[in-house]
Design a protein around this motif. Structure first.
Motif: not given
Lengths: 159, 581
Positions: B28-31, B80-83, B87-93, B114-117
């Motif tokens: 299992i690959k945990i991001p 999945r939702k939390a991740r 990630l979206e918060l990091i990407l937004s900045n 990509k992995d987290l769609n």
């Protein structure tokens, strides 16, 4: 260090070095030393931070990181009279920002800065626990409350 | 062993294992994003959160140790939702100019998205975006804080592994930024340009100062005679950029690829490494014989040299006066070789392909000029070479093998092993032993295994022709500091010390192909690339520097003997104490 800068004041430097000497082997004592250094010099310019970094064997980048993390520490000299305006929620809704703007206009400085003659410095702070007096400010240990922008010239005239 | 259950699968794992490691053993690959095993294990980025039965909140798998009876969910909806939100918060900045980013397709943030769609960044319209200036004043390293995800891996490797500590987090909250003290440029700090920060950066926030365009321009210029040289360690990493396994040895393909770029000559820096051994070995023997300054410390690693200049100025006289191999190479090109071939050194353009970013700064040192022209005109990293090969449309993995050009193409195995920690020491011992005995040691007597391996500090006493030589080898600047502090305190003394700035030596240099955390955390790059190094050494017909035919010819025709006046003029240098800030 330049010859006429404050940090070269031998007496102050000796005081700082004594504090470093007694704290350097204690883990987590950087903040304590920075506090003491700020009491001695009034602020923490690069020359002072370099002395601390070298003396405590901590990278300058880390020292600077801690200094900029805490609002308590200042990179700029403070005035003889330190004006500190509360921008906490209660003061803010009561118009503290307008009072602050008036100070900036009168002193011709920005928040965090010091007037050229070294007399006044201007800071914004978080709630000082006197919301009943909102908007409130302190000049050194004097407290002024229920302010409007028109009060500003009168306050400055007192010092 | 403890019994745990991950995603419904019962398993036994050793106590103390983290959830991340346990999950990995269950395929299992945990991001992860901030995690880099052994370097940064702080659970800060929250990408690796998992649900633990009975626990109040989601927990960071990278720092959470397993315990008996633990039940873990690694991919529940909540997880999945939390991740995704994180990630979206990091990407937004984030400066999302992936198309023009040098780390595109080798970016951990991009892979995560990509992995987290992540198909939409919900906060990009409403969220604030921070802007910081790019720091490109350093000769070696470019910092772009707008591509930084604040993982702190660079800070950790710089401060804890290298004990250089020139970058840290500044300010707090949304204003937090990784930078230098007093917003200085790296160029104004005691940064040694080792590039380990680049090697651990998950994104394009830290990159080398690219010289690709300068090199292309020289190649396209009919007046320029472009000579490429490749350092020993480059060949053991370059294949990774073209899908080859870590530890591959595509030396012949690398040579073919460089030739196809349109260069005039492709030579081997290893021959210059052989030359270094002649000069440095002689220097060692002379210092021992004549009561010179000991220990003698190697000078091949420019990260180490600058570190010494900043932090150990009292050891500058201990440094070998030898230029580093690629600088010796440049000097030989523009003096002896230019004369030999009738080429005007002004028209020569020497390109060093290095596993190293510090070599860029080194090449700019004004003292490294045997002819009035810089010994080396451009330094590109292994990554930059891979980029050029891709740009030229060369199918690296399918290339035929070819040999380096001569006369600098027949380097010894001693030159090859310069790339791994302990290699310079071993190469020197092979030559020094033969000089002292006046005989040629047989192949089974030339492998000095005591100085091999990835331990940070290795000590050995080796009997060379009846003389006990006390040796130490350090790699990683934190280890170098430890070793020199010991010598300063009078707790240790040696004849000869090898120091490499990067942990494991050049094979793990800051200019090598970058492997992401999910590979690097589980495969020791130092071990795999060093293995390839020693295999290559074994396969070579010549394994001692003094047996290299070009070296013999060079001394016979030009330098006379190691340490001669001409050799000193061309091949040796000096150092200077440097201020910290």
């Amino acid at each position: 260090m330049g010859n006429n800068c404050e940090c070269c004041n031998d007496e102050k430097l000796a005081k700082l070095q004594a504090i470093i000497a007694e704290s350097k082997d204690q883990q987590g004592s950087l903040i304590h030393v920075l506090h003491e250094a700020q009491l001695i010099y009034g602020y923490l310019p690069i020359e002072v931070q370099k002395v601390i970094a070298e003396g405590m064997n901590i990278p300058l980048a880390e020292v600077y990181g801690v200094v900029t993390f805490y609002a308590q520490f200042s990179l700029k000299p403070k005035g003889e009279y330190k004006i500190s305006i509360c921008l906490g929620t209660a003061c803010y809704v009561k118009g503290a920002d307008l009072v602050l703007d008036k100070f900036k206009e009168q002193l011709k400085i920005e928040v965090g800065d010091c007037t050229e003659d070294g007399k006044f410095s201007l800071d914004a702070c978080r709630c000082i626990g006197a919301c009943g007096l909102a908007p409130v400010l302190t000049v050194n240990s004097d407290v002024y409350g229920r302010l409007v922008p028109e009060d500003v010239p009168g306050i400055l005239a007192k010092y | 062993m403890v019994n745990i259950k991950i995603d419904g699968v019962s398993m036994q794992v050793p106590e103390g294992t983290t959830i991340l490691e346990a999950a990995r053993s269950a395929n299992i690959k945990i991001p992860t994003l901030c995690y880099l095993k052994g370097i940064n294990e702080i659970g800060a980025c929250r990408m690796c959160v998992v649900e633990i039965k009975g626990a109040r909140a989601l927990q960071a798998a990278c720092v959470y140790p397993v315990a008996e009876g633990l039940e873990i969910l690694t991919n529940s909806e909540k997880v999945r939702k939390a991740r995704k939100v994180t990630l979206e918060l990091i990407l937004s900045n984030h400066d999302r100019q992936c198309l023009t980013c040098s780390r595109s397709e080798n970016c951990e943030l991009q892979s995560l998205a990509k992995d987290l769609n992540v198909t939409n960044i919900r906060f990009q319209e409403i969220g604030e975006k921070a802007y910081h200036p790019i720091d490109n004043a350093s000769a070696s390293i470019v910092r772009n804080p707008d591509k930084c995800v604040l993982c702190r891996r660079c800070i950790s490797v710089c401060k804890n592994i290298q004990t250089v500590g020139v970058i840290d987090t500044m300010e707090r909250g949304f204003k937090t930024v990784v930078g230098c003290a007093f917003e200085k440029s790296l160029a104004e700090t005691p940064c040694v340009n080792c590039g380990q920060c680049i090697a651990v950066c998950p994104t394009g926030a830290l990159t080398e100062k690219s010289e690709i365009e300068d090199v292309w321009k020289a190649i396209a210029d009919p007046d320029k005679y472009v000579i490429f040289q490749t350092a020993p360690a480059v060949r053991f990493s370059i294949g990774e950029a073209f899908g080859m396994p870590i530890g591959s040895r595509p030396t012949g393909k690398m040579v073919t690829a460089i030739r196809r770029l349109g260069v005039d000559k492709i030579f081997d820096t290893n021959t210059a490494a052989d030359l270094t051994i002649m000069e440095e070995g002689t220097e060692l023997l002379n210092r021992i014989k004549n009561g010179g300054k000991l220990p003698l410390i190697t000078s091949c690693s420019p990260g180490w040299i600058k570190f010494c200049e900043h932090n150990f100025p009292d050891f500058l006289d201990n440094l070998s006066s030898c230029k580093s191999p690629h600088e010796m190479f440049g000097a030989v090109m523009k003096t002896y070789y230019a004369k030999q071939e009738g080429i005007d050194p002004a028209k020569m353009f020497v390109v060093s392909v290095m596993p190293c970013t510090a070599k860029k700064f080194e090449a700019d040192r004004p003292e490294l000029s045997a002819t009035g022209y810089p010994d080396v005109d451009a330094v590109i990293t292994t990554r930059e070479l891979a980029q050029m090969i891709k740009e030229a449309g060369i199918e690296f993995a399918n290339l035929e093998d070819t040999d380096f050009d001569n006369p600098l193409g027949n380097a010894s195995g001693a030159g090859v092993i310069f790339g791994a920690t302990g290699g310079v020491m071993e190469a020197a011992l092979r030559t020094v032993a033969d000089i002292l005995t006046g005989e040629s040691a047989p192949v089974d007597k030339i492998e000095y295994t005591a100085v091999r391996g990835i331990e940070g500090i290795k000590e050995a006493t080796v009997n060379v022709a009846g003389m006990d030589v006390k040796l130490a080898v350090a790699s990683g600047l934190g280890n170098a500091r430890k070793l020199l502090d010991k010598i300063r305190a009078g707790e240790a003394d040696y004849h000869f010390i090898e120091i490499m700035a990067c942990p494991g030596g050049c094979v793990n240099g800051g200019g090598q192909i970058i492997q992401p955390s999910n590979i690097r955390s589980w495969v020791d790059l130092r071990v795999e690339r060093a293995k390839a190094t020693y295999e290559e050494d074994r396969d070579l017909p010549i394994r001692k520097s003094h047996d290299n035919p070009f070296i013999k010819k060079l001394y016979a025709e030009y330098y006379g003997e190691p340490g001669s006046h001409q050799a000193h003029h061309d091949l040796h240098t000096h150092y200077q104490a440097r201020n910290n800030y």
